[in-house]
Design a protein around this motif. Sequence first.
Motif, PDB file in Angstrom:
ATOM      1  N   LEU A  46       3.658 -11.203  76.586  1.00  0.00           N
ATOM      2  CA  LEU A  46       2.704 -11.365  75.480  1.00  0.00           C
ATOM      3  C   LEU A  46       1.283 -11.506  76.011  1.00  0.00           C
ATOM      4  O   LEU A  46       0.344 -10.882  75.486  1.00  0.00           O
ATOM      5  CB  LEU A  46       3.075 -12.590  74.648  1.00  0.00           C
ATOM      6  N   LEU A  47       1.124 -12.294  77.046  1.00  0.00           N
ATOM      7  CA  LEU A  47      -0.203 -12.490  77.630  1.00  0.00           C
ATOM      8  C   LEU A  47      -0.783 -11.165  78.129  1.00  0.00           C
ATOM      9  O   LEU A  47      -1.948 -10.824  77.850  1.00  0.00           O
ATOM     10  CB  LEU A  47      -0.118 -13.496  78.777  1.00  0.00           C
ATOM     11  N   LEU A  48       0.040 -10.400  78.843  1.00  0.00           N
ATOM     12  CA  LEU A  48      -0.439  -9.126  79.390  1.00  0.00           C
ATOM     13  C   LEU A  48      -0.710  -8.111  78.279  1.00  0.00           C
ATOM     14  O   LEU A  48      -1.683  -7.349  78.347  1.00  0.00           O
ATOM     15  CB  LEU A  48       0.581  -8.558  80.370  1.00  0.00           C
ATOM     16  N   ALA A  49       0.141  -8.097  77.254  1.00  0.00           N
ATOM     17  CA  ALA A  49      -0.060  -7.163  76.140  1.00  0.00           C
ATOM     18  C   ALA A  49      -1.363  -7.459  75.409  1.00  0.00           C
ATOM     19  O   ALA A  49      -2.120  -6.542  75.052  1.00  0.00           O
ATOM     20  CB  ALA A  49       1.123  -7.229  75.181  1.00  0.00           C
ATOM     21  N   LEU A  50      -1.638  -8.727  75.175  1.00  0.00           N
ATOM     22  CA  LEU A  50      -2.865  -9.096  74.472  1.00  0.00           C
ATOM     23  C   LEU A  50      -4.103  -8.762  75.295  1.00  0.00           C
ATOM     24  O   LEU A  50      -5.100  -8.263  74.765  1.00  0.00           O
ATOM     25  CB  LEU A  50      -2.843 -10.586  74.124  1.00  0.00           C
ATOM     26  N   PHE A  51      -4.044  -9.030  76.594  1.00  0.00           N
ATOM     27  CA  PHE A  51      -5.175  -8.700  77.450  1.00  0.00           C
ATOM     28  C   PHE A  51      -5.360  -7.181  77.535  1.00  0.00           C
ATOM     29  O   PHE A  51      -6.490  -6.679  77.499  1.00  0.00           O
ATOM     30  CB  PHE A  51      -4.992  -9.291  78.849  1.00  0.00           C
ATOM     31  N   GLY A  52      -4.264  -6.449  77.679  1.00  0.00           N
ATOM     32  CA  GLY A  52      -4.353  -4.989  77.745  1.00  0.00           C
ATOM     33  C   GLY A  52      -4.902  -4.400  76.466  1.00  0.00           C
ATOM     34  O   GLY A  52      -5.765  -3.510  76.485  1.00  0.00           O
ATOM     35  N   ASN A  53      -4.432  -4.918  75.318  1.00  0.00           N
ATOM     36  CA  ASN A  53      -4.918  -4.450  74.022  1.00  0.00           C
ATOM     37  C   ASN A  53      -6.397  -4.767  73.843  1.00  0.00           C
ATOM     38  O   ASN A  53      -7.179  -3.931  73.373  1.00  0.00           O
ATOM     39  CB  ASN A  53      -4.099  -5.108  72.914  1.00  0.00           C
ATOM     40  N   GLY A  54      -6.790  -5.972  74.224  1.00  0.00           N
ATOM     41  CA  GLY A  54      -8.188  -6.371  74.096  1.00  0.00           C
ATOM     42  C   GLY A  54      -9.102  -5.552  74.991  1.00  0.00           C
ATOM     43  O   GLY A  54     -10.184  -5.128  74.569  1.00  0.00           O
ATOM     44  N   LEU A  55      -8.650  -5.302  76.219  1.00  0.00           N
ATOM     45  CA  LEU A  55      -9.462  -4.517  77.150  1.00  0.00           C
ATOM     46  C   LEU A  55      -9.616  -3.083  76.669  1.00  0.00           C
ATOM     47  O   LEU A  55     -10.707  -2.504  76.733  1.00  0.00           O
ATOM     48  CB  LEU A  55      -8.817  -4.544  78.538  1.00  0.00           C
ATOM     49  N   SER A  56      -8.537  -2.512  76.157  1.00  0.00           N
ATOM     50  CA  SER A  56      -8.609  -1.148  75.629  1.00  0.00           C
ATOM     51  C   SER A  56      -9.567  -1.064  74.442  1.00  0.00           C
ATOM     52  O   SER A  56     -10.361  -0.125  74.334  1.00  0.00           O
ATOM     53  CB  SER A  56      -7.219  -0.684  75.197  1.00  0.00           C
ATOM     54  N   GLY A 110      -1.236  -8.684  91.489  1.00  0.00           N
ATOM     55  CA  GLY A 110      -1.616  -7.274  91.567  1.00  0.00           C
ATOM     56  C   GLY A 110      -0.884  -6.434  90.544  1.00  0.00           C
ATOM     57  O   GLY A 110      -1.465  -5.541  89.916  1.00  0.00           O
ATOM     58  N   GLY A 111       0.392  -6.729  90.363  1.00  0.00           N
ATOM     59  CA  GLY A 111       1.173  -6.010  89.356  1.00  0.00           C
ATOM     60  C   GLY A 111       0.688  -6.300  87.949  1.00  0.00           C
ATOM     61  O   GLY A 111       0.651  -5.408  87.099  1.00  0.00           O
ATOM     62  N   TRP A 112       0.310  -7.557  87.688  1.00  0.00           N
ATOM     63  CA  TRP A 112      -0.243  -7.903  86.380  1.00  0.00           C
ATOM     64  C   TRP A 112      -1.507  -7.099  86.092  1.00  0.00           C
ATOM     65  O   TRP A 112      -1.684  -6.551  85.003  1.00  0.00           O
ATOM     66  CB  TRP A 112      -0.581  -9.394  86.337  1.00  0.00           C
ATOM     67  N   LEU A 113      -2.380  -7.033  87.081  1.00  0.00           N
ATOM     68  CA  LEU A 113      -3.638  -6.307  86.917  1.00  0.00           C
ATOM     69  C   LEU A 113      -3.387  -4.824  86.673  1.00  0.00           C
ATOM     70  O   LEU A 113      -4.015  -4.209  85.788  1.00  0.00           O
ATOM     71  CB  LEU A 113      -4.517  -6.501  88.156  1.00  0.00           C
ATOM     72  N   ILE A 114      -2.463  -4.251  87.442  1.00  0.00           N
ATOM     73  CA  ILE A 114      -2.135  -2.829  87.266  1.00  0.00           C
ATOM     74  C   ILE A 114      -1.601  -2.583  85.859  1.00  0.00           C
ATOM     75  O   ILE A 114      -1.986  -1.617  85.193  1.00  0.00           O
ATOM     76  CB  ILE A 114      -1.116  -2.378  88.325  1.00  0.00           C
ATOM     77  N   PHE A 115      -0.711  -3.453  85.402  1.00  0.00           N
ATOM     78  CA  PHE A 115      -0.122  -3.264  84.079  1.00  0.00           C
ATOM     79  C   PHE A 115      -1.189  -3.319  82.995  1.00  0.00           C
ATOM     80  O   PHE A 115      -1.196  -2.481  82.074  1.00  0.00           O
ATOM     81  CB  PHE A 115       0.945  -4.329  83.809  1.00  0.00           C
ATOM     82  N   VAL A 116      -2.083  -4.295  83.076  1.00  0.00           N
ATOM     83  CA  VAL A 116      -3.144  -4.431  82.065  1.00  0.00           C
ATOM     84  C   VAL A 116      -4.036  -3.196  82.052  1.00  0.00           C
ATOM     85  O   VAL A 116      -4.399  -2.675  80.986  1.00  0.00           O
ATOM     86  CB  VAL A 116      -3.970  -5.705  82.316  1.00  0.00           C
ATOM     87  N   LEU A 117      -4.393  -2.703  83.221  1.00  0.00           N
ATOM     88  CA  LEU A 117      -5.251  -1.516  83.304  1.00  0.00           C
ATOM     89  C   LEU A 117      -4.543  -0.275  82.758  1.00  0.00           C
ATOM     90  O   LEU A 117      -5.141   0.527  82.034  1.00  0.00           O
ATOM     91  CB  LEU A 117      -5.694  -1.281  84.752  1.00  0.00           C
ATOM     92  N   VAL A 118      -3.259  -0.114  83.104  1.00  0.00           N
ATOM     93  CA  VAL A 118      -2.488   1.018  82.581  1.00  0.00           C
ATOM     94  C   VAL A 118      -2.388   0.932  81.065  1.00  0.00           C
ATOM     95  O   VAL A 118      -2.553   1.931  80.353  1.00  0.00           O
ATOM     96  CB  VAL A 118      -1.084   1.063  83.216  1.00  0.00           C
ATOM     97  N   VAL A 126      -5.910   1.847  79.524  1.00  0.00           N
ATOM     98  CA  VAL A 126      -6.241   3.276  79.622  1.00  0.00           C
ATOM     99  C   VAL A 126      -5.321   4.101  78.731  1.00  0.00           C
ATOM    100  O   VAL A 126      -5.759   5.051  78.060  1.00  0.00           O
ATOM    101  CB  VAL A 126      -6.159   3.747  81.087  1.00  0.00           C
ATOM    102  N   ALA A 127      -4.035   3.758  78.685  1.00  0.00           N
ATOM    103  CA  ALA A 127      -3.092   4.510  77.855  1.00  0.00           C
ATOM    104  C   ALA A 127      -3.480   4.443  76.382  1.00  0.00           C
ATOM    105  O   ALA A 127      -3.411   5.456  75.660  1.00  0.00           O
ATOM    106  CB  ALA A 127      -1.679   3.966  78.060  1.00  0.00           C
ATOM    107  N   CYS A 128      -3.907   3.272  75.920  1.00  0.00           N
ATOM    108  CA  CYS A 128      -4.306   3.138  74.514  1.00  0.00           C
ATOM    109  C   CYS A 128      -5.559   3.943  74.193  1.00  0.00           C
ATOM    110  O   CYS A 128      -5.748   4.380  73.055  1.00  0.00           O
ATOM    111  CB  CYS A 128      -4.523   1.670  74.164  1.00  0.00           C
ATOM    112  N   LEU A 129      -6.418   4.145  75.194  1.00  0.00           N
ATOM    113  CA  LEU A 129      -7.604   4.986  74.980  1.00  0.00           C
ATOM    114  C   LEU A 129      -7.205   6.402  74.593  1.00  0.00           C
ATOM    115  O   LEU A 129      -7.931   7.102  73.883  1.00  0.00           O
ATOM    116  CB  LEU A 129      -8.469   5.030  76.246  1.00  0.00           C
ATOM    117  N   PHE A 130      -6.040   6.837  75.070  1.00  0.00           N
ATOM    118  CA  PHE A 130      -5.538   8.172  74.772  1.00  0.00           C
ATOM    119  C   PHE A 130      -4.458   8.128  73.684  1.00  0.00           C
ATOM    120  O   PHE A 130      -3.615   9.016  73.592  1.00  0.00           O
ATOM    121  CB  PHE A 130      -5.005   8.821  76.049  1.00  0.00           C
ATOM    122  N   PHE A 131      -4.494   7.066  72.873  1.00  0.00           N
ATOM    123  CA  PHE A 131      -3.673   6.929  71.676  1.00  0.00           C
ATOM    124  C   PHE A 131      -2.181   6.782  71.955  1.00  0.00           C
ATOM    125  O   PHE A 131      -1.353   7.113  71.103  1.00  0.00           O
ATOM    126  CB  PHE A 131      -3.918   8.101  70.717  1.00  0.00           C
TER     127      PHE A 131
END
Length: 200
Positions: free
Chosen positions: A45-55, A9-17, A20-25
Motif C-alpha cells: 500500500l505504501l509503495l502503491a500510494l507513493f508510485g501513484n502520487g509520483l506519477s 533499492g527494490g522499493w525505489l525501483i518499484f515506485v519509479l516503474v 512511469v507506467a502510469c504516465l503511459f496509461f
Amino acid sequence: MAIQAAGWGGWLIFVLVYAVACLFFVPGSVLSFCAGTIYGFWGGLLLALFGNGLSALFSLLITRYLLRDWSERYFARNPTMNDLGIAVEKDGWRIVCLSHLSPIMPFSLVNYAFGLTKIPASEFLPATILGGIPASCVYVYLGTLVGNLATIGTGAPQKHPLVWFLQGMGLVATIVLTVYITRRATQALKKRLPHQNQDT
C-alpha cells in the motif's frame, strides 16, 4: 523474488516503474495488485500510494511545463475537463481528491488535465495520495491474498483457516467501504461540474 530481496533499492525501483507506467496509461489497479503480491498489504500500500502520487506529479509538471499548448487544444474538446479546471479554481485540493475517489474520468488523463490549472504541486500531491487510498487498499489487499495463496504447497509456513477467513472478510469489507466512498465522492463531484449536473 529479486526485487523484494533488493531492500530499499527494490522499493525505489518499484515506485519509479509504477510512476512511469502510469504516465503511459498502464492501469494503476494492476500495479497496485502487483505491489500487494510482492510486498504484502502494508508495504504494498505504501509503495502503491507513493508510485501513484509520483506519477500524478509527473503528469502535472509535463502538462504545465512541456505540453501546455497541445494539452489546451486537446482538453478544450472535453467539457468535463473544462468544468474540472473551473472547479479546481474554486475548491482547490478538494476537487483533486474527489476526482481520484470517483471513476467519472480516467485518473491518468485527469492528472494531465490538472496541469492546466493553477493548483500548487504542494496541494496537488497530498490530495492525490489521499484520494487514491480506498482503491489502492482494495487492489493491494487482493494482491496480498493472491500472494499468500501462491505459497500453498511451496513448503512455506501456512496460515490457520481462521486467518484466511478473516482476510477474506477484510477484503469484502474493504470493497464495500470503497464502493460507498466512491459513490459519495461521485455525487459530490457531479454537483461541482456543470455539465455533469445537466446530465443528472
